[in-house]
Scaffold this active site. Structure first.
Site, PDB file in Angstrom:
ATOM      1  N   ALA A   1      -4.244   0.759   8.606  1.00  0.00           N
ATOM      2  CA  ALA A   1      -5.688   0.786   8.876  1.00  0.00           C
ATOM      3  C   ALA A   1      -6.022   1.877   9.887  1.00  0.00           C
ATOM      4  CB  ALA A   1      -6.146  -0.580   9.382  1.00  0.00           C
TER       5      ALA A   1
ATOM      6  N   GLY B   1      -3.601   0.635  17.728  1.00  0.00           N
ATOM      7  CA  GLY B   1      -2.809   0.382  16.523  1.00  0.00           C
ATOM      8  C   GLY B   1      -2.509   1.701  15.822  1.00  0.00           C
ATOM      9  N   ALA B   2      -1.407   1.700  15.065  1.00  0.00           N
ATOM     10  CA  ALA B   2      -1.003   2.940  14.398  1.00  0.00           C
ATOM     11  C   ALA B   2      -0.453   2.660  12.999  1.00  0.00           C
ATOM     12  CB  ALA B   2       0.034   3.670  15.253  1.00  0.00           C
TER      13      ALA B   2
ATOM     14  N   ASP C   1     -10.277   2.501   2.310  1.00  0.00           N
ATOM     15  CA  ASP C   1     -10.476   1.898   3.639  1.00  0.00           C
ATOM     16  C   ASP C   1     -11.246   2.849   4.560  1.00  0.00           C
ATOM     17  OD1 ASP C   1      -9.292  -0.543   3.138  1.00  0.00           O
ATOM     18  OD2 ASP C   1      -7.312   0.079   3.828  1.00  0.00           O
TER      19      ASP C   1
ATOM     20  N   LEU D   1     -11.612  -4.325  13.348  1.00  0.00           N
ATOM     21  CA  LEU D   1     -11.473  -4.321  11.886  1.00  0.00           C
ATOM     22  C   LEU D   1     -11.236  -5.711  11.309  1.00  0.00           C
ATOM     23  CD1 LEU D   1     -11.115  -1.251  12.464  1.00  0.00           C
ATOM     24  CD2 LEU D   1      -9.606  -1.180  10.485  1.00  0.00           C
TER      25      LEU D   1
ATOM     26  N   LYS E   1       0.821  -1.227   0.000  1.00  0.00           N
ATOM     27  CA  LYS E   1       0.000   0.000   0.000  1.00  0.00           C
ATOM     28  C   LYS E   1       0.853   1.275   0.000  1.00  0.00           C
ATOM     29  CE  LYS E   1      -4.156  -1.932   2.132  1.00  0.00           C
ATOM     30  NZ  LYS E   1      -5.138  -1.840   3.204  1.00  0.00           N
TER      31      LYS E   1
HETATM   32  N1  LIG Z   1     -12.068  -4.813   7.513  1.00  0.00           N
HETATM   33  C1  LIG Z   1     -11.343  -4.256   6.574  1.00  0.00           C
HETATM   34  O1  LIG Z   1     -11.805  -3.923   5.483  1.00  0.00           O
HETATM   35  C2  LIG Z   1      -9.887  -3.965   6.842  1.00  0.00           C
HETATM   36  C3  LIG Z   1      -9.194  -3.032   6.052  1.00  0.00           C
HETATM   37  C4  LIG Z   1      -7.840  -2.783   6.341  1.00  0.00           C
HETATM   38  C5  LIG Z   1      -7.213  -3.484   7.378  1.00  0.00           C
HETATM   39  N2  LIG Z   1      -7.921  -4.380   8.104  1.00  0.00           N
HETATM   40  C6  LIG Z   1      -7.288  -5.128   9.203  1.00  0.00           C
HETATM   41  O2  LIG Z   1      -6.666  -4.228  10.094  1.00  0.00           O
HETATM   42  C7  LIG Z   1      -5.553  -4.853  10.716  1.00  0.00           C
HETATM   43  C8  LIG Z   1      -4.347  -3.921  10.670  1.00  0.00           C
HETATM   44  O3  LIG Z   1      -3.936  -3.759   9.323  1.00  0.00           O
HETATM   45  P1  LIG Z   1      -2.822  -2.670   8.924  1.00  0.00           P
HETATM   46  O4  LIG Z   1      -2.792  -2.643   7.446  1.00  0.00           O
HETATM   47  O5  LIG Z   1      -3.000  -1.409   9.662  1.00  0.00           O
HETATM   48  O6  LIG Z   1      -1.480  -3.368   9.478  1.00  0.00           O
HETATM   49  P2  LIG Z   1      -0.101  -2.639   9.748  1.00  0.00           P
HETATM   50  O7  LIG Z   1       0.054  -1.433   8.901  1.00  0.00           O
HETATM   51  O8  LIG Z   1       0.930  -3.711   9.687  1.00  0.00           O
HETATM   52  O9  LIG Z   1      -0.207  -2.127  11.283  1.00  0.00           O
HETATM   53  C9  LIG Z   1      -0.342  -3.039  12.309  1.00  0.00           C
HETATM   54  C10 LIG Z   1      -0.519  -2.307  13.647  1.00  0.00           C
HETATM   55  O10 LIG Z   1      -0.820  -3.293  14.631  1.00  0.00           O
HETATM   56  C11 LIG Z   1       0.151  -3.267  15.660  1.00  0.00           C
HETATM   57  N3  LIG Z   1       0.446  -4.628  16.074  1.00  0.00           N
HETATM   58  C12 LIG Z   1       0.848  -5.664  15.276  1.00  0.00           C
HETATM   59  N4  LIG Z   1       1.029  -6.766  16.021  1.00  0.00           N
HETATM   60  C13 LIG Z   1       0.750  -6.425  17.298  1.00  0.00           C
HETATM   61  C14 LIG Z   1       0.774  -7.126  18.526  1.00  0.00           C
HETATM   62  N5  LIG Z   1       1.109  -8.425  18.579  1.00  0.00           N
HETATM   63  N6  LIG Z   1       0.415  -6.469  19.659  1.00  0.00           N
HETATM   64  C15 LIG Z   1       0.068  -5.168  19.607  1.00  0.00           C
HETATM   65  N7  LIG Z   1       0.045  -4.436  18.478  1.00  0.00           N
HETATM   66  C16 LIG Z   1       0.377  -5.057  17.337  1.00  0.00           C
HETATM   67  C17 LIG Z   1       1.372  -2.612  15.066  1.00  0.00           C
HETATM   68  O11 LIG Z   1       2.098  -2.049  16.118  1.00  0.00           O
HETATM   69  P3  LIG Z   1       3.702  -1.706  15.991  1.00  0.00           P
HETATM   70  O12 LIG Z   1       3.778  -0.357  15.340  1.00  0.00           O
HETATM   71  O13 LIG Z   1       4.146  -1.714  17.405  1.00  0.00           O
HETATM   72  O14 LIG Z   1       4.304  -2.798  15.145  1.00  0.00           O
HETATM   73  C18 LIG Z   1       0.720  -1.579  14.138  1.00  0.00           C
HETATM   74  O15 LIG Z   1       0.341  -0.442  14.865  1.00  0.00           O
HETATM   75  C19 LIG Z   1      -5.359  -6.191   9.983  1.00  0.00           C
HETATM   76  O16 LIG Z   1      -5.920  -7.207  10.763  1.00  0.00           O
HETATM   77  C20 LIG Z   1      -6.152  -6.015   8.705  1.00  0.00           C
HETATM   78  O17 LIG Z   1      -6.670  -7.248   8.221  1.00  0.00           O
HETATM   79  C21 LIG Z   1      -9.243  -4.639   7.866  1.00  0.00           C
END
Ligand SMILES: NC(=O)c1ccc[n+]([C@@H]2O[C@H](COP(=O)([O-])OP(=O)(O)OC[C@H]3O[C@@H](n4cnc5c(N)ncnc54)[C@H](OP(=O)(O)O)[C@@H]3O)[C@@H](O)[C@H]2O)c1
Length: 266
Positions: free
Chosen positions: A127, A123-124, A99, A209, A66
């Site tokens: 998403a 989370g940061a 999104d 999410l 992305k």
């Molecule tokens: N429903 C939908 O349409 C939709 C759309 C988009 C995303 N999503 C979902 O949203 C979620 C996040 O996606 P993303 O794209 O934002 O991922 P991303 O960019 O990789 O960000 C992940 C975030 O989660 C935190 N994190 C990861 N593992 C963790 C853990 N074990 N404990 C605590 N915090 C943790 C990370 O913290 P750090 O910075 O400390 O690593 C970061 O802030 C996914 O499950 C994705 O499937 C859903």
């Protein structure tokens, strides 16, 4: 023959082909196709012009591409602000991020009050940034918690109106809590981004999410305390519908897309 696809790595579990092909079928657009293509980061640069030359008109983009797409396409205002593209139009060389639309449309479809409400985002990452962008426009007060400082600091820099939250000990201060981490996602279904035991007021809405599983551990723990809980399924469908409309200029057949994905997840 207009061709679309979703690109990512991994990609085998993507539900987008099922969702879009169901839409094309119900509309009678029988020459439209939508596939999934596994693409490694090192392959992006050479693959994009190749796909265009093969007749692809647009792509959905998922993990881990992305952010990288900002190097190849002209982002619109939301994609630029969020810092990531989840749909590109190969005809116009532009990118967008749907999104935030998916999330806000789904929160509204569930009649969740947002204006003036205190919302905690856990989370940061990408998403969370989409959520912040969308929620800011609703007049909500946004706080963000992240386990490590780096991405939280980047979010504070890019969205200076948010309030950083340093712990998960003040959940009672929030009317809506949003999980924007992958914690609890299949196959790690026994994990929760808010470690138990925790207390949340009954009046708080918890929105996760994650859509696989449909009911996450966080949702189960919050529901057991009487909270209303909503999973990310509706957001998934609505972000896809927004991309459909962006590419085609036609209203998306939302219910058909929803039913197709529902069947696939059953
Ligand atoms: N429903 C939908 O349409 C939709 C759309 C988009 C995303 N999503 C979902 O949203 C979620 C996040 O996606 P993303 O794209 O934002 O991922 P991303 O960019 O990789 O960000 C992940 C975030 O989660 C935190 N994190 C990861 N593992 C963790 C853990 N074990 N404990 C605590 N915090 C943790 C990370 O913290 P750090 O910075 O400390 O690593 C970061 O802030 C996914 O499950 C994705 O499937 C859903």
């Amino acid at each position: 023959m207009p061709k679309l696809a979703v690109i990512g790595d991994p990609i085998e579990h993507s539900l987008s082909p099922v969702m879009f092909n169901a839409a094309f079928q119900v509309l009678g657009w029988l020459d439209w196709t939508y596939e999934k293509i596994q693409v490694k980061p090192s392959e992006l640069k050479s693959l994009l012009p190749k796909l265009k030359s093969e007749g692809y008109i647009g792509l959905n983009v998922t993990i881990p591409h992305k952010q990288a797409m900002l190097n190849f396409f002209e982002p619109d205002t939301p994609a630029r602000a969020i810092g990531g593209i989840n749909a590109v139009d190969l005809r116009t060389h532009t990118g967008t991020n749907t999104d935030w639309v998916g999330l806000i449309d789904d929160l509204r479809a569930h009649s969740i009050k947002l204006k003036g409400q205190r919302i905690l985002i856990v989370g940061a990452g990408g998403a969370a940034r989409a959520a912040i962008y969308g929620l800011y426009q609703t007049g909500a007060h946004i706080s963000v918690f992240n386990r490590t400082p780096e991405r939280l600091n980047a979010v504070i820099h890019d969205f200076p109106f948010i309030t950083p939250e340093t712990s998960l000990n003040s959940l009672q201060n929030y009317q809506v809590i949003l999980n924007c981490t992958p914690v609890g996602m299949y196959p790690h279904v026994d994990e929760s981004p808010i470690p138990p035991p925790f207390r949340i007021p009954k009046s708080t809405v918890v929105y996760d999410l994650i859509y696989r599983p449909r009911q996450t551990k966080l949702m189960r723990l919050a529901a057991a305390q009487g909270c209303r809980v909503i999973g990310g399924f509706g957001m998934l469908i609505r972000q896809g519908a927004a991309a459909f409309e962006w590419w085609t200029g036609q209203p998306a057949p939302l219910e058909v897309m929803r039913m197709a994905v529902e069947k696939e997840l059953a």
